[in-house]
Design an enzyme around this catalytic site. Structure first.
Site, mmCIF file in Angstrom:
data_model
loop_
_atom_site.group_PDB
_atom_site.id
_atom_site.type_symbol
_atom_site.label_atom_id
_atom_site.label_comp_id
_atom_site.label_asym_id
_atom_site.label_seq_id
_atom_site.Cartn_x
_atom_site.Cartn_y
_atom_site.Cartn_z
ATOM 1 N N CYS A 2 67.068 92.342 55.592
ATOM 2 C CA CYS A 2 65.817 92.955 56.010
ATOM 3 C C CYS A 2 66.167 94.153 56.888
ATOM 4 O O CYS A 2 67.315 94.323 57.296
ATOM 5 C CB CYS A 2 64.988 91.990 56.847
ATOM 6 S SG CYS A 2 64.630 90.448 55.988
ATOM 7 N N ARG A 28 66.396 98.155 52.571
ATOM 8 C CA ARG A 28 66.923 96.840 52.943
ATOM 9 C C ARG A 28 65.963 95.704 52.584
ATOM 10 O O ARG A 28 66.309 94.527 52.722
ATOM 11 C CB ARG A 28 67.197 96.787 54.456
ATOM 12 C CG ARG A 28 68.152 97.837 54.946
ATOM 13 C CD ARG A 28 68.353 97.730 56.437
ATOM 14 N NE ARG A 28 68.986 96.471 56.784
ATOM 15 C CZ ARG A 28 70.286 96.243 56.760
ATOM 16 N NH1 ARG A 28 71.107 97.207 56.414
ATOM 17 N NH2 ARG A 28 70.776 95.074 57.079
ATOM 18 N N TRP A 76 62.936 91.282 53.168
ATOM 19 C CA TRP A 76 63.464 90.833 51.883
ATOM 20 C C TRP A 76 63.501 89.312 51.981
ATOM 21 O O TRP A 76 64.338 88.743 52.661
ATOM 22 C CB TRP A 76 64.870 91.399 51.650
ATOM 23 C CG TRP A 76 65.446 90.977 50.339
ATOM 24 C CD1 TRP A 76 66.326 89.960 50.123
ATOM 25 C CD2 TRP A 76 65.184 91.550 49.059
ATOM 26 N NE1 TRP A 76 66.609 89.875 48.796
ATOM 27 C CE2 TRP A 76 65.934 90.828 48.114
ATOM 28 C CE3 TRP A 76 64.383 92.603 48.621
ATOM 29 C CZ2 TRP A 76 65.904 91.143 46.755
ATOM 30 C CZ3 TRP A 76 64.358 92.895 47.280
ATOM 31 C CH2 TRP A 76 65.110 92.178 46.367
ATOM 32 N N ASN A 102 66.762 89.915 61.142
ATOM 33 C CA ASN A 102 67.470 90.084 59.874
ATOM 34 C C ASN A 102 68.609 89.077 59.861
ATOM 35 O O ASN A 102 69.417 89.058 60.786
ATOM 36 C CB ASN A 102 68.027 91.510 59.769
ATOM 37 C CG ASN A 102 68.983 91.653 58.597
ATOM 38 O OD1 ASN A 102 68.798 91.011 57.560
ATOM 39 N ND2 ASN A 102 69.997 92.484 58.752
ATOM 40 N N GLY A 103 68.676 88.234 58.818
ATOM 41 C CA GLY A 103 69.734 87.232 58.721
ATOM 42 C C GLY A 103 69.147 85.903 58.299
ATOM 43 O O GLY A 103 68.018 85.843 57.795
ATOM 44 N N GLU A 474 82.504 92.424 32.046
ATOM 45 C CA GLU A 474 81.743 93.100 33.102
ATOM 46 C C GLU A 474 82.439 94.403 33.521
ATOM 47 O O GLU A 474 81.779 95.421 33.762
ATOM 48 C CB GLU A 474 81.564 92.152 34.294
ATOM 49 C CG GLU A 474 80.905 92.743 35.516
ATOM 50 C CD GLU A 474 79.494 93.293 35.273
ATOM 51 O OE1 GLU A 474 78.918 93.052 34.205
ATOM 52 O OE2 GLU A 474 79.003 94.012 36.157
ATOM 53 N N LYS A 478 80.443 97.921 33.296
ATOM 54 C CA LYS A 478 80.220 98.780 34.467
ATOM 55 C C LYS A 478 80.822 100.151 34.216
ATOM 56 O O LYS A 478 80.235 101.170 34.553
ATOM 57 C CB LYS A 478 80.882 98.119 35.690
ATOM 58 C CG LYS A 478 80.246 98.422 36.979
ATOM 59 C CD LYS A 478 79.118 97.488 37.358
ATOM 60 C CE LYS A 478 78.153 97.171 36.280
ATOM 61 N NZ LYS A 478 77.221 96.118 36.576
ATOM 62 N N GLU A 481 78.740 102.117 31.615
ATOM 63 C CA GLU A 481 77.388 102.357 32.125
ATOM 64 C C GLU A 481 77.318 103.581 33.036
ATOM 65 O O GLU A 481 76.369 104.352 32.973
ATOM 66 C CB GLU A 481 76.959 101.105 32.905
ATOM 67 C CG GLU A 481 75.558 101.119 33.431
ATOM 68 C CD GLU A 481 75.214 99.831 34.195
ATOM 69 O OE1 GLU A 481 76.122 99.018 34.480
ATOM 70 O OE2 GLU A 481 74.037 99.645 34.509
ATOM 71 N N HIS A 497 93.239 90.706 16.966
ATOM 72 C CA HIS A 497 92.528 90.404 15.719
ATOM 73 C C HIS A 497 91.697 91.598 15.249
ATOM 74 O O HIS A 497 90.661 91.425 14.618
ATOM 75 C CB HIS A 497 91.633 89.170 15.914
ATOM 76 C CG HIS A 497 92.423 87.927 16.176
ATOM 77 N ND1 HIS A 497 93.229 87.326 15.219
ATOM 78 C CD2 HIS A 497 92.584 87.189 17.300
ATOM 79 C CE1 HIS A 497 93.826 86.268 15.733
ATOM 80 N NE2 HIS A 497 93.454 86.160 17.008
ATOM 81 N N LYS A 596 66.585 99.838 36.183
ATOM 82 C CA LYS A 596 67.053 98.692 36.980
ATOM 83 C C LYS A 596 66.492 97.386 36.432
ATOM 84 O O LYS A 596 67.170 96.373 36.381
ATOM 85 C CB LYS A 596 66.621 98.880 38.441
ATOM 86 C CG LYS A 596 67.106 97.799 39.387
ATOM 87 C CD LYS A 596 68.596 97.924 39.631
ATOM 88 C CE LYS A 596 69.165 96.846 40.506
ATOM 89 N NZ LYS A 596 70.623 96.700 40.313
HETATM 90 O O1 M6R Z 1 67.581 91.683 36.433
HETATM 91 P P1 M6R Z 1 68.505 91.055 35.447
HETATM 92 O O2 M6R Z 1 69.713 90.471 36.064
HETATM 93 O O3 M6R Z 1 67.829 90.091 34.546
HETATM 94 O O4 M6R Z 1 68.971 92.292 34.544
HETATM 95 C C1 M6R Z 1 69.688 92.098 33.362
HETATM 96 C C2 M6R Z 1 70.414 93.362 32.963
HETATM 97 O O5 M6R Z 1 69.495 94.371 32.604
HETATM 98 C C3 M6R Z 1 71.297 93.879 34.099
HETATM 99 O O6 M6R Z 1 72.182 92.879 34.496
HETATM 100 C C4 M6R Z 1 72.097 95.117 33.669
HETATM 101 O O7 M6R Z 1 72.998 94.787 32.666
HETATM 102 C C5 M6R Z 1 72.834 95.648 34.888
HETATM 103 N N1 M6R Z 1 71.945 96.405 35.723
HETATM 104 C C6 M6R Z 1 74.002 96.496 34.509
HETATM 105 O O8 M6R Z 1 74.723 96.912 35.623
#
Ligand code: M6R
Length: 601
Positions: A2, A28, A76, A102-103, A474, A478, A481, A497, A596
């Protein structure tokens, strides 16, 4: 996570200084907000929703709050949904003491029980509400305001940055443990806040408070003391940030800031959930588990990689478990029965594919659980149960700290579901040490050197075996992306393969290998295969594995429990992706074409 602020000495401007400060702290947390201004009485206003909702409500008031001191909070949620009542500041019954926090207060349940026995009533679901009530009890017993705050804080366990205001007193009282708190020294005014931008408009001279320290602050003076009340002489620092940097707490991008917030995020994920003495995990949100059941995870993107990891943990513990992509499960669900638990892993709790998969599972009779970061999100509301990862708000589209918090929370869930044993006792100390291990990765990473060597390469491959397979996936996600460069992640044994045909001196391979034993040994075999085709190799390793003998670069992680090494290895790959994207001047926080929260199927 927060945002909190306190100001003293702003006269007629107190309310606007508090609200302006809160607007810079909204990153935050932004599910509810509140203020309290103090003179002879307290005037508290708080609202569910964004800060703008509170601002509109205050504008409509004929008599807006006034006071020589004021505190504010942007929330939050961790304990209780975002509502007016759960919003901060929280007060005592008589309305003399207001607190922003906050915490997480770990022992709040015990404190509530103790206070209830003394006749104190609670109105919110929060952990914070015990704080003003403890302070009020000390005031009632005759303590002066400063002593009452100290006595209250002394009874707290957990993490906190607190600012306290008391009616009839023109001072603010603050305490810090494991949550950030900084003091701003102005001209005839002083400020307290979670982050410098909250008062940067008024002063650049700051004092950073340390864990265990208290501050007593008035318009023209401040005093910092330690836990015993002994005065601590603090040096002030002048910050020199550009206005653009400030919302990012001094980092160039939210992504880098969020990568660096991971030790805190993990502490929050773990807070109050592990007991080192009895060697057990406790998840208050969930019922006591019955017999081990079949578990199906559904998730998308980064959360799917966390789900693969969670399913592998459960299988290791003998629980039948699988992970599916939400978008596939939604139209072709796996068979379920009443003993099937379907777990939606979703940071936002709003991903349409995952909601659809969870609804499909629920309609077919499965029990559902949301593992999410957002209290009150659709997934949390629609599932029978919700388990929060408590990472705090994540602004960058690319998920970083939420992924780490998902992995940690899934470890706790696996222990909860699989039945706790000697293995749990061994895992807990490693979990509790994980935030420090992660900090060591952040402090010592040489990811920039690796990035500088491989700028301009054609393709990037990421390999890992067992629990490192989701990390390889992952790492590649990343990387592509935010760099817009081609990257692929594989199970280490799968490369030969087909994809090996693409491996050349122009395709660096990141190999995640930790520990020793069969899995590490076999992955080293795969490393030799790519090296024989001339590919540069970057080993992400703990130094136990002999993979470093074959590597061109090593990204080191501290030795830890084998289940937790993937969390640390992933951080190195986050840093590689970030620094490569930065060198390429990409739009890091908002990559092209992405959002997002993906609310369409
Ligand atoms: O909010 P979610 O975790 O359900 O989102 C799923 C994906 O859209 C999300 O994890 C996306 O792959 C990441 N933002 C990528 O960094």
């Amino acid at each position: 996570m927060c945002g909190i602020i306190g100001v003293a000495g702003c006269g007629d401007e107190t309310l606007s200084v508090v609200l302006d400060g809160l607007s810079t702290l909204e990153y935050r947390g932004y599910d509810s907000a509140g203020v309290a201004l103090t003179d002879e009485t307290l005037d508290v206003a708080k609202r569910e929703g964004r800060l703008s909702v509170l601002q509109s409500a205050l504008e409509e008031r004929a008599d807006p709050p006034t006071g020589e001191v004021g505190v504010g909070h942007t929330r939050w949620s961790t304990h209780g949904p975002p509502t007016d009542v759960n919003a901060h500041p929280h007060t005592d019954q008589a309305g003399r003491v207001a607190v922003v926090h906050n915490g997480i207060i770990e022992n709040y349940q015990q404190l509530r029980d103790d206070l209830r026995e003394e006749g104190v009533e609670f109105e919110s679901d929060t952990d914070t509400e015990v704080v003003p009530k403890l302070i009020a009890a000390a005031l009632d017993a005759g303590a002066d305001p400063e002593t009452a705050v100290r006595e209250g804080v002394d009874r707290l366990a957990g993490s906190y940055a607190l600012v306290v205001t008391i009616a009839g007193d023109d001072r603010l009282f603050a305490a810090r443990n494991d949550s950030p708190l900084v003091l701003g020294i102005g001209d005839g005014a002083h400020y307290l806040a979670s982050d410098v931008p909250a008062f940067l408009e008024h002063t650049r001279e700051v004092v950073y408070l340390n864990d265990g320290e208290f501050a007593t602050v008035s318009a023209d003076d401040y005093r910092v003391t330690d836990a015993d009340g002994t005065r601590v002489e603090k040096e002030s620092t002048t910050v020199n940030w550009s206005a653009e940097q400030t919302g990012k707490g001094g980092y160039d991008h939210f992504m880098l800031k969020e990568i660096h917030e991971q030790p805190t995020a993990l502490r929050q994920s773990l807070s109050g959930r592990t007991d080192a003495l009895d060697g057990r995990v406790t998840l208050e949100e969930l019922d006591e588990p019955g017999d081990p059941r079949r578990v199906q995870f559904v998730a998308a993107g980064t959360s799917y990689h966390a789900a693969l990891y969670g399913a592998a943990l459960l299988r290791q513990a003998g629980v039948p478990a699988q992970a599916s992509l939400s978008s596939e499960y939604a139209t072709a669900p796996a068979p379920v029965s009443t003993d099937t638990l379907v777990v939606g892993v979703t940071q936002s709790g709003e991903t349409a594919d995952t909601l659809s998969a969870l609804r499909e599972a629920r309609d077919r009779g499965a029990e559902t659980l949301a593992v999410t970061n957002v209290v009150g999100s659709t997934a949390a509301r629609e599932c029978a149960h919700a388990l929060y990862i408590r990472a705090g708000p994540e602004i960058c589209v690319a998920a970083t700290k939420t992924f780490s918090s998902q992995l940690v929370t899934l470890n706790l869930l696996a222990e909860h579901l699989a039945g706790q044993d000697a293995g749990t006792r061994k895992l807990i100390p490693a979990l509790r040490n994980l935030p420090d291990d992660l900090q060591a990765v952040l402090d010592q990473s040489v990811a920039t050197t690796v990035v500088d060597d491989y700028l301009g390469k054609e393709s990037f491959f990421f390999i890992g075996r067992g629990l490192h397979h989701p990390v390889a996936l992952e790492g590649a996600l990343k990387f592509k992306e935010i760099t817009y460069e081609h990257a692929e992640g594989f199970a280490a044994g799968e490369l030969k393969h087909g994809t090996l045909a693409l491996v050349t001196p122009e395709t660096p391979v990141f190999a995640v290998v930790t520990g020793e034993g069969e899995r590490a040994h076999k992955t080293i075999g795969n490393v030799k295969e790519v090296q024989a085709r001339g590919a540069p190799v970057v080993a992400v390793t703990d130094g136990v594995s002999e993979v470093q003998r074959y590597a061109d670069h090593v990204l080191a992680v501290p030795e830890t429990h084998e289940r937790l090494a993937p969390v640390l290895a992933n951080v190195q790959l986050q840093l590689v992706a970030y620094h490569m994207a930065d060198r390429l001047s990409r739009s890091i926080d908002k990559p092209r074409n992405l959002a997002k929260s993906v609310t369409v199927e």
